[in-house]
Structures are given as C-alpha cells and as structure tokens.
Design a protein around this motif. Structure first.
Motif, PDB file in Angstrom:
ATOM      1  N   ASN A 144       0.822  -1.214   0.000  1.00  0.00           N
ATOM      2  CA  ASN A 144       0.000   0.000   0.000  1.00  0.00           C
ATOM      3  C   ASN A 144       0.859   1.269   0.000  1.00  0.00           C
ATOM      4  OD1 ASN A 144      -2.460   1.336  -0.080  1.00  0.00           O
ATOM      5  ND2 ASN A 144      -2.639   1.442   2.159  1.00  0.00           N
ATOM      6  N   THR A 145       1.853   1.270  -0.905  1.00  0.00           N
ATOM      7  CA  THR A 145       2.812   2.372  -0.943  1.00  0.00           C
ATOM      8  C   THR A 145       3.096   2.780  -2.390  1.00  0.00           C
ATOM      9  OG1 THR A 145       3.897   1.543   1.057  1.00  0.00           O
ATOM     10  CG2 THR A 145       5.152   3.089  -0.304  1.00  0.00           C
ATOM     11  N   TRP A 146       3.162   4.096  -2.625  1.00  0.00           N
ATOM     12  CA  TRP A 146       3.663   4.572  -3.914  1.00  0.00           C
ATOM     13  C   TRP A 146       5.181   4.473  -3.900  1.00  0.00           C
ATOM     14  CZ3 TRP A 146       1.268   5.069  -8.280  1.00  0.00           C
ATOM     15  CH2 TRP A 146      -0.090   5.400  -8.324  1.00  0.00           C
ATOM     16  N   ASN A 202      -5.677   0.961  -5.747  1.00  0.00           N
ATOM     17  CA  ASN A 202      -5.048  -0.330  -5.489  1.00  0.00           C
ATOM     18  C   ASN A 202      -5.958  -1.149  -4.579  1.00  0.00           C
ATOM     19  OD1 ASN A 202      -4.665   1.191  -3.174  1.00  0.00           O
ATOM     20  ND2 ASN A 202      -2.652   0.322  -2.717  1.00  0.00           N
ATOM     21  N   ILE A 240      -2.716  -3.358  -8.247  1.00  0.00           N
ATOM     22  CA  ILE A 240      -1.813  -2.212  -8.205  1.00  0.00           C
ATOM     23  C   ILE A 240      -2.321  -1.098  -9.104  1.00  0.00           C
ATOM     24  CG2 ILE A 240       0.179  -3.708  -7.779  1.00  0.00           C
ATOM     25  CD1 ILE A 240       0.980  -3.126 -10.768  1.00  0.00           C
ATOM     26  N   ARG A 241      -1.691   0.060  -8.950  1.00  0.00           N
ATOM     27  CA  ARG A 241      -1.797   1.138  -9.930  1.00  0.00           C
ATOM     28  C   ARG A 241      -0.416   1.346 -10.540  1.00  0.00           C
ATOM     29  NH1 ARG A 241      -4.615   6.425  -7.562  1.00  0.00           N
ATOM     30  NH2 ARG A 241      -4.560   7.021  -9.772  1.00  0.00           N
ATOM     31  N   ARG A 259       6.209   4.628 -12.095  1.00  0.00           N
ATOM     32  CA  ARG A 259       6.060   4.242 -10.696  1.00  0.00           C
ATOM     33  C   ARG A 259       4.828   3.357 -10.541  1.00  0.00           C
ATOM     34  NH1 ARG A 259       3.625   9.281  -7.064  1.00  0.00           N
ATOM     35  NH2 ARG A 259       1.587   9.416  -8.096  1.00  0.00           N
ATOM     36  N   GLN A 286       1.933   1.814  -7.406  1.00  0.00           N
ATOM     37  CA  GLN A 286       1.416   1.768  -6.034  1.00  0.00           C
ATOM     38  C   GLN A 286       1.193   0.303  -5.697  1.00  0.00           C
ATOM     39  OE1 GLN A 286      -2.514   3.400  -5.349  1.00  0.00           O
ATOM     40  NE2 GLN A 286      -1.993   4.038  -3.257  1.00  0.00           N
ATOM     41  N   THR A 287       1.863  -0.190  -4.672  1.00  0.00           N
ATOM     42  CA  THR A 287       1.789  -1.612  -4.337  1.00  0.00           C
ATOM     43  C   THR A 287       0.394  -1.977  -3.823  1.00  0.00           C
ATOM     44  OG1 THR A 287       2.670  -1.133  -2.132  1.00  0.00           O
ATOM     45  CG2 THR A 287       4.254  -1.799  -3.837  1.00  0.00           C
TER      46      THR A 287
END
Length: 296
Positions: A188-190, A229, A234-235, A274, A276-277
């Motif tokens: 849950n991280t960019w 996400n 993901i994104r 990039r 996003q997880t």
C-alpha cells in the motif's frame, strides 16, 4: 523465378499494359533525384508484337492516398528491332526511354518521411495482331544478378537501381536504463519513480508508444486499476515531465499508451514510471513486468 504473362486483345497502338506494381518500404524523405536503370528477362509472341519494356516510377504518401510526384513518367523504347524489342524466348532487356537511353534521368521530387516509392513495370506493344502475349520474368532466387546487357538468357535476378541510393526510413529508440528495480517495498505504498532516457536514434520523426505486461510472480499475478489499489491489485503511472509528475495512469495491461509524438531524430524524452503496491498480496516473491517501448 516466375513469369508474369500478359495476354492482350486487339486495341489501338501503341498500348501500355501493366505487369507488376512494386511498393517500397517507408523511406527517410528529402529530395529524390538522379538516375535509375534496370534489367529484366522478357519475351514476346509472335515476333511481330514489337513489345518493349515499360516503366513508371512515382512517390506516394505512407498510406498511398497522396501522390507526391512522378520521378519517371511512363517510359519505353519504341524500337521495333530486337533488342530492345523482346525476343520470342526469355532474354535480358534494359529499362529504356523513347530515345533508348539506359540511364534514365529522374524528375526531382521532395518526399516526406515515411513516404514510399512505387515502381510500375509493364509492356509497350506496337502491334494489334489478334493473338499476342508478352512475359516479364521476376524473382530473386539466384545467387547472381542479371548483367547490364541484352543477350543474357540465364535465370538470374532482375533488378532496378537508383543512383544515388534512396535511404530507407529507420524507426528506432534507444533507452538509457533497460531495467527498473524497485527492490523490497512495503504494501500500500507509492514507490519512488525510476526513469529512462528515450532517444530517437532513427532517421525520421517518431511517435513513441509503451505498454506493460502483467506483473507476475510464478503463478501469482497482480491486477491493474487506473483508480485504486487493492488486494493483489496495483496502480501504475508514467510521466514525461518530472519525477513528481503530473502522472498518467496506465489503465490496462498489454495496451499501448502514447508517450510522445513528433520526436525528431536525435531528440530525447525522459520516461518516469512508478507503481502503487497492493494492499495485500498472495505472494511475497519478486513480481516482474515487461515495459515495451516502440517507435512508430
């Protein structure tokens, strides 16, 4: 080798009959001038047909809808003796004009990048006898080209040669960084973006398009969303402005998106990427995807 044979009905003479049309791959563009010459094995029946080799060359747009100009108007010898008239068996013949020049001067045409050259080959017939045929031999399965003569009958390769040579269009893109490695990251991280410098190292103006394949870890995959996400979702975003965006979402795997248009030769653009997880994942093994960039 194969023969293209024309069987014609009586008509007014002289008569020009198309045998084959050849369309080139895209060319680099610019002014085209100089000369053209060529050799083909030809035959006629009967001997009184008075057939000679005819050629027309033009430049058209990439899609063929626009005529840029005619490099060589319809040209053929009008001699009724052999050569340049065809023989009753296949024999080498030169491209000629009405004055029997064998190095034919082109009318200059300014071509646009990715235009095409069209070469039309056929027969000029000077007789309207009822039963008549003419053949031109085509192919490239010999290790030897036809010589510059009018007496060769060996099944060697026919050819056309432009002088100076016409430069083909080259679409190519070079990348400064061929691998994005994000390492072990939190859920849950960019992720901080990675980047690559994309350079047009071809010779025509290009549009660069990209696509990404599915992120996988063995049998496990992450789905892709352009809005949020989630669990195993993901994104993915890209930018050509800066490492801080603004960002463009990638909406689907294996679907082209346009990175840049109008990129002239030797020019570059920086591509930032990039993800996003996901909020949760079925596997903690490394996930990977392939980013493909193509020049069009």
């Amino acid at each position: 080798m194969t023969n293209k044979t024309i069987t014609a009905l009586p008509s007014s003479v002289p008569e020009y009959i198309l045998s084959r049309q050849y369309i080139s791959d895209p060319i680099a563009g610019g002014s085209i001038a100089g000369t053209v010459k060529g050799q083909f094995r030809c035959s006629e029946f009967p001997a009184s047909l008075d057939a000679t080799l005819a050629v027309l060359i033009k430049v058209v747009s990439h899609n063929g809808d626009t005529l840029r100009g005619t490099l060589l108007a319809l040209s053929a010898s009008d001699e009724k003796s052999s050569p340049p008239e065809f023989s009753i068996s296949l024999e080498n013949r030169r491209l000629m004009d009405v004055t029997e020049n064998t190095s034919l001067t082109l009318t200059p045409v300014v071509a646009q990048p990715q235009d095409r050259i069209v070469v039309e080959l056929g027969v000029r017939e000077a007789s309207n006898i009822i039963t008549r045929t003419a053949s031109i031999n085509f192919g490239d399965n010999s290790s030897t080209d036809l010589g510059e003569n009018e007496n060769e009958n060996a099944a060697n390769n026919p050819w056309i040669e432009f002088s100076p040579a016409i430069v083909p269009a080259t679409l190519s893109v070079a990348v400064s960084n061929s691998s994005f490695a994000f390492g072990t990251q939190l859920l849950n991280t960019w992720l901080p973006p990675d980047s690559s410098r994309l350079t047009n190292d071809g010779n025509v103006t290009e549009t660069l398009r990209g696509k990404i394949s599915t992120f996988t870890a063995g049998a496990n995959t992450w789905t892709l969303s352009s809005t949020a996400n989630g669990a195993d979702q993901i994104r993915a975003q890209w930018s050509t402005t800066s490492a801080s965006g603004p960002w463009n979402d990638i909406s689907a795997y294996n679907t082209d998106f346009t990175i840049v248009t109008g990129l002239v030769p030797s020019s570059s653009v920086t591509f930032y990427f990039r993800i996003q997880t996901p909020t949760s994942t079925s596997s903690f093994n490394p996930y990977s995807s392939t980013l493909t960039v193509t020049a069009q």
